[in-house]
Scaffold this active site. Structure first.
Site, PDB file in Angstrom:
ATOM      1  N   GLY A  96      -3.193   0.754   0.188  1.00  0.00           N
ATOM      2  CA  GLY A  96      -3.518   1.390   1.455  1.00  0.00           C
ATOM      3  C   GLY A  96      -2.288   1.781   2.251  1.00  0.00           C
ATOM      4  O   GLY A  96      -1.322   2.339   1.712  1.00  0.00           O
ATOM      5  N   CYS A  97      -2.317   1.476   3.540  1.00  0.00           N
ATOM      6  CA  CYS A  97      -1.231   1.865   4.434  1.00  0.00           C
ATOM      7  C   CYS A  97       0.085   1.154   4.110  1.00  0.00           C
ATOM      8  O   CYS A  97       1.159   1.639   4.479  1.00  0.00           O
ATOM      9  CB  CYS A  97      -1.627   1.578   5.884  1.00  0.00           C
ATOM     10  SG  CYS A  97      -3.068   2.523   6.442  1.00  0.00           S
TER      11      CYS A  97
END
Length: 374
Positions: free
Chosen positions: A137-138
């Site tokens: 993800g981030c």
């Protein structure tokens, strides 16, 4: 030492403002019992504009996961090469100078990875290694920097290319009506970033140490629920408070390097939301102004997932960089809950110094990749 050079960043041409986001929420969720709370949370993100890969009318439709993934692949192939080329130009390298491509994305799926297509399409050597990262993800922007650093540490003459491609708007789910989902509909944006990590030479952040930290028993706080309709983003309400347990990990990494995390010259961190930055300022005891690059990314682009860290670094370059030897910290945060962190010093390329070093080693500058391209 490996040097993270100037990132290249691109956002799509379709723009949605905060005001338009709020109006859409009011119109589409008139009877939602928690609409006032959702609107207040969206307003508090600080996001003023976001860029999306399709017009908003198309974004709000859901033709199915298959069609959305086709859009992801088409748009990635259309938009990524130009961003990659600018990053190579900024690093003063050719495609044939790249030894590994690290591709990060959590908003679409391709197999083989886009790395294979880039190697064929842009003329990278067939021997170029491929490292696709899809499930951080981030945090993947920070992870990509760290894996590039590791690779160039193992192979000091090598160069790594990082590519982050995030089309968060393709994960919009009209049937997800939880407050967390409504908040995300007003927080995430689309963006592409690329940067080169040079094994030798280059101007940028000379990477010196990296590390990872996972907060135990938080793997369900940020996650995808994968259904026939695609990726459904789940966000626990406790996520904004995660900087309190992560700040000590940042302090420890800096401390292991003999630095004080509260006394560095620049900070390049993921901006998941304003509280993330506010809490980092509080728990690291750092002036809020230190996170201005991350906050600008959040304000102008929204949360562009793994590309945030690279865009924040690009803004530091745009401001003129910092003085030689300035010390800094980079960090990405994401599912797990995971922090991917690194520290390094600002370095300005010096061709004469590189040539002297190669001559000292008995290597002809004419055949040394890094010197030839400096």
């Amino acid at each position: 030492m490996a040097t993270l050079c100037r990132p290249s960043v691109s956002v799509p041409e379709h723009v949605i403002t905060m005001e338009e986001t709020l109006e859409l929420a009011r119109r589409r969720h008139t009877d939602h019992p928690q609409l006032p709370l959702a609107l207040r949370l969206i307003e508090n993100t600080g996001v003023r504009t976001r860029h999306i890969v399709q017009p908003i009318e198309e974004t709000l439709k859901h033709p199915g996961f298959e069609d959305r993934n086709k859009v992801y692949e088409r748009e990635a192939k259309s938009r990524v090469p130009a961003v990659v080329q600018r990053a190579l130009d900024d690093a003063e390298l050719l495609t044939t100078d790249i030894d590994v491509i690290i591709y990060v994305s959590c908003t679409g799926f391709m197999m083989p990875s886009l790395t294979a297509w880039l190697i064929n399409e842009m003329g990278f050597d067939a021997t170029t290694r491929q490292i696709p990262i899809a499930q951080l993800g981030c945090a993947a922007g920070g992870a990509a920097i760290n894996r590039a650093h590791d690779f160039c540490t193992a192979y000091p003459d090598a160069n790594a290319l990082i590519v982050a491609c995030e089309f968060c708007s393709l994960c919009y789910q009209p049937t997800d009506l939880g407050v967390g989902s409504l908040l995300c509909n007003g927080l995430f944006g689309d963006g592409i970033a690329a940067a080169v990590v040079r094994g030798r030479g280059g101007t940028g952040v000379r990477l010196e140490r990296n590390g990872s930290y996972l907060i135990p028993k938080t793997e369900e706080w940020i996650m995808y629920d994968v259904k026939a309709t695609g990726f459904h983003f789940l966000l626990d309400k406790r996520v904004p408070a995660t900087m309190e347990p992560l700040a000590p990990a940042l302090k420890q990494l800096a401390g292991e390097h003999g630095w004080d995390a509260a006394d560095l010259d620049f900070y390049i961190v993921h901006a998941g939301g304003p509280r993330i930055l506010d809490d980092l300022s509080k728990f690291l005891q750092v002036d809020p102004h230190a996170f201005r690059f991350s906050r600008s990314t959040l304000t102008e682009y929204g949360n562009i997932a793994s590309a945030v860290v690279l865009d924040a670094l690009r803004r530091l370059f745009d401001e003129g960089g910092v003085e030689e030897g300035a010390r800094g910290l980079l960090a990405g945060f994401g599912p797990g809950i995971t922090a991917e962190m690194s520290v390094g010093c600002w370095q300005t390329a010096d061709l004469r110094r590189s040539v002297r070093q190669d001559l000292t080693r008995g290597v002809s500058p004419g055949v040394t990749r890094s010197v030839r391209q400096t």
